[in-house]
Design a protein around this motif. Structure first.
Motif, mmCIF file in Angstrom:
data_model
loop_
_atom_site.group_PDB
_atom_site.id
_atom_site.type_symbol
_atom_site.label_atom_id
_atom_site.label_comp_id
_atom_site.label_asym_id
_atom_site.label_seq_id
_atom_site.Cartn_x
_atom_site.Cartn_y
_atom_site.Cartn_z
ATOM 1 N N ARG A 23 10.829 -5.808 1.029
ATOM 2 C CA ARG A 23 10.267 -5.337 2.306
ATOM 3 C C ARG A 23 10.067 -6.483 3.296
ATOM 4 O O ARG A 23 9.046 -6.572 3.969
ATOM 5 C CB ARG A 23 8.987 -4.565 2.060
ATOM 6 C CG ARG A 23 9.182 -3.384 1.138
ATOM 7 C CD ARG A 23 7.875 -2.725 0.826
ATOM 8 N NE ARG A 23 7.458 -1.888 1.936
ATOM 9 C CZ ARG A 23 7.462 -0.575 1.921
ATOM 10 N NH1 ARG A 23 7.853 0.046 0.851
ATOM 11 N NH2 ARG A 23 7.059 0.114 2.961
ATOM 12 N N THR A 24 11.056 -7.353 3.332
ATOM 13 C CA THR A 24 11.058 -8.503 4.226
ATOM 14 C C THR A 24 12.092 -8.269 5.318
ATOM 15 O O THR A 24 13.209 -7.850 5.030
ATOM 16 C CB THR A 24 11.431 -9.784 3.449
ATOM 17 O OG1 THR A 24 10.504 -9.964 2.388
ATOM 18 C CG2 THR A 24 11.414 -11.008 4.334
ATOM 19 N N ARG B 115 15.448 -6.157 1.506
ATOM 20 C CA ARG B 115 15.035 -4.745 1.591
ATOM 21 C C ARG B 115 14.106 -4.388 0.430
ATOM 22 O O ARG B 115 13.081 -3.744 0.630
ATOM 23 C CB ARG B 115 16.263 -3.854 1.611
ATOM 24 C CG ARG B 115 15.949 -2.444 2.079
ATOM 25 C CD ARG B 115 17.172 -1.624 2.329
ATOM 26 N NE ARG B 115 18.048 -1.680 1.171
ATOM 27 C CZ ARG B 115 19.337 -1.431 1.206
ATOM 28 N NH1 ARG B 115 19.918 -1.127 2.336
ATOM 29 N NH2 ARG B 115 20.067 -1.490 0.124
ATOM 30 N N GLU C 268 5.401 -2.185 12.634
ATOM 31 C CA GLU C 268 5.008 -1.685 11.313
ATOM 32 C C GLU C 268 3.498 -1.627 11.183
ATOM 33 O O GLU C 268 2.799 -2.573 11.546
ATOM 34 C CB GLU C 268 5.578 -2.583 10.217
ATOM 35 C CG GLU C 268 7.076 -2.480 10.106
ATOM 36 C CD GLU C 268 7.642 -3.358 9.007
ATOM 37 O OE1 GLU C 268 6.887 -4.163 8.420
ATOM 38 O OE2 GLU C 268 8.837 -3.242 8.741
#
Length: 132
Positions: free
Chosen positions: A84-85, A81, A129
């Motif tokens: 950002r994976t 987290r 995303e």
């Protein structure tokens, strides 16, 4: 599907790593306990630090997991987290899934029945995303 799996054994825990469609899959088999938790955490976090697009931890081969093993999953989730994976766990119904349910981790972690479901969820997330 790509890449050759890499295998190694850590204190009664077998770790297999492969890349599938740009996502790293680490399959754990055997026992994830106090003895194997440190090396397992280092192996998982090493994957994250390498800058991968996503990580699936497949625990379907685990015969045993204790609180130290659960801590490995939680710490890896938190690290993913921060970096950002994408992170997901593949865990079919059984002893490990029951333990995740009892501890509340089934709700806290992104847990899927199969490796393929976990891969699909991470791929969907990556496609949704916006690019930086």
């Amino acid at each position: 599907m790509s890449s050759t799996p890499a295998d190694h054994e850590i204190e009664g825990l077998s770790v297999t790593t492969e890349e599938r469609d740009g996502i790293t899959v680490v399959a754990l088999s055997g026992e994830l306990d106090l003895l194997s938790a440190g090396p397992a955490r280092a192996a998982l976090e090493g994957q994250l630090i390498a800058g991968i697009a996503g990580l699936v931890v497949d625990v379907s081969g685990l015969g045993f997991i204790d609180s130290a093993g659960l801590g490995v999953l939680v710490r890896t989730h938190k690290k993913a987290r921060v970096l950002r994976t994408g992170f997901a766990v593949a865990c079919p119904e059984g002893t490990v899934r029951r333990l995740l349910r009892l501890t509340g981790l089934l709700r806290a972690l992104q847990v899927h029945d199969t490796r393929e479901d976990a891969l699909a969820a991470l791929a969907e997330r990556a496609n949704a995303e916006p690019a930086d």
